[in-house]
Design an enzyme around this catalytic site. Structure first.
Site, PDB file in Angstrom:
ATOM      1  N   PHE A  45       0.842  -1.194   0.000  1.00 27.37           N
ATOM      2  CA  PHE A  45       0.000   0.000   0.000  1.00 27.37           C
ATOM      3  C   PHE A  45       0.883   1.252   0.000  1.00 27.37           C
ATOM      4  CE2 PHE A  45      -3.442  -2.486   2.512  1.00 27.37           C
ATOM      5  CZ  PHE A  45      -3.941  -3.027   1.341  1.00 27.37           C
ATOM      6  N   ASN A  46       0.272   2.398  -0.308  1.00 29.54           N
ATOM      7  CA  ASN A  46       1.047   3.634  -0.263  1.00 29.54           C
ATOM      8  C   ASN A  46       1.625   3.881   1.125  1.00 29.54           C
ATOM      9  OD1 ASN A  46       0.958   5.176  -2.930  1.00 29.54           O
ATOM     10  ND2 ASN A  46      -1.166   4.550  -2.680  1.00 29.54           N
ATOM     11  N   GLU A  47       0.885   3.510   2.159  1.00 27.66           N
ATOM     12  CA  GLU A  47       1.421   3.568   3.517  1.00 27.66           C
ATOM     13  C   GLU A  47       0.917   2.411   4.356  1.00 27.66           C
ATOM     14  OE1 GLU A  47       2.940   7.547   2.623  1.00 27.66           O
ATOM     15  OE2 GLU A  47       0.948   6.760   2.257  1.00 27.66           O
ATOM     16  N   THR A  48       1.808   1.941   5.219  1.00 32.15           N
ATOM     17  CA  THR A  48       1.443   1.025   6.298  1.00 32.15           C
ATOM     18  C   THR A  48       1.891   1.699   7.591  1.00 32.15           C
ATOM     19  OG1 THR A  48       1.657  -0.932   4.906  1.00 32.15           O
ATOM     20  CG2 THR A  48       1.780  -1.279   7.273  1.00 32.15           C
TER      21      THR A  48
END
Length: 299
Positions: A45-48
């Site tokens: 994902f774009n961020e975790t």
């Protein structure tokens, strides 16, 4: 091989598979920085995000793209706070502080039910820096012509915790033509080569929205495009207050739409109010649980 449970939430939407996906790992205190980075890379994902104990706030959150750690991430904050609240890990608290690499930020939670929860996070004071590169090369890097850029507004690097390059675009139709060449960005963004690129315009699909945007990732982050960006929406709100709606009195309440071109449309509510020589910026959004799954650490 060590199994790690990852919870997938979509932020800035109440509809699963809309908005912006974020991974949340609740046992962050048991992980090293290298393990967090490995997990973020495997999740993709774009961020975790990884909530961990804090000495100075209610909780500390670390944010990782597949390529590196971020100072702050709006949509992953929404997902993390939503996860903690719905799992009972915040008790009855409706106001908390979160420690981030962008500072200690206040967060408030309003909810009547799990499906009707709104999370507001204050962001860092806005900072802007001039873009001195080639407008033609910049336009080309996102698949446009220089004539698509609005000459009446400045192209600026902006931050309310995370830097992005704000590019004013004349018309909404240009967003469908955009094709980013992310690897080309660092050669154009000479002042800040690791910055993301955030084109926006004042035309919108939703008549209730005030601004439309897309968000193209730095090539160092390991992703191409972010569906709905909280930090960039916050700094867009400050940009709006300074350069677009300059004569306003009292706080501004804006709605930013993003994600249409990815079929993951979501909404970010942005509040901007004057504070002496600067501005207070806050964003409000929601989240929805999608699923949880395991990733295996190599070691």
């Amino acid at each position: 091989m060590k199994p790690i449970r990852v919870y997938h939430y979509d932020a800035f939407s109440k509809v699963r598979n809309k908005g912006n996906p974020a991974g949340v790992v609740l046992n962050g205190d048991e992980l090293t920085e290298e393990e967090m980075q490995e997990i973020a890379c495997k999740v993709g994902f774009n961020e975790t995000s990884f909530p961990i104990k804090s000495e100075v706030a209610d909780i500390k959150i670390r944010f990782f793209t597949p390529g590196h750690e971020m100072n702050l991430c709006g949509h992953a904050t929404m997902a993390t706070v939503y996860a903690l609240k719905t799992k009972g890990l915040l008790g009855d608290k409706t106001h908390i502080t979160i420690e981030t690499k962008a500072g200690v930020l206040p967060v408030s939670i309003q909810s009547t039910s799990e499906s009707n929860m709104y999370i507001t996070m204050k962001q860092a004071p806005p900072i802007f820096k001039e873009f001195k590169g080639s407008k033609e090369a910049l336009a080309k890097s996102i698949g446009l012509e220089a004539s698509d850029i609005d000459d009446n507004l400045p192209i600026l690097y902006g931050s309310t915790g995370t830097w992005t390059l704000l590019i004013p675009i004349k018309q909404l139709e240009a967003f469908k033509r955009m094709k980013p060449n992310n690897n080309y960005f660092p050669t154009i963004l000479k002042e800040m080569p690791k910055t993301s690129v955030h084109p926006f315009c004042m035309e919108t699909y939703d008549p209730d929205a005030d601004m439309h945007a897309r968000h193209f990732s730095s090539p160092y982050s390991g992703t191409i495009e972010d569906a709905v960006t909280g930090t960039a929406s916050g700094v867009m709100g400050a940009y709006y207050a300074i350069y677009i709606h300059t004569n306003h009195e009292g706080p501004l309440h804006l709605i930013v739409e993003q994600g249409y071109e990815m079929e993951k449309d979501g909404r970010v509510m942005v509040q901007v109010s004057k504070n002496n020589e600067s501005f207070d910026v806050a964003i409000t959004g929601n989240a929805v649980y999608v699923q949880d799954f395991e990733v295996l650490l190599d070691k």
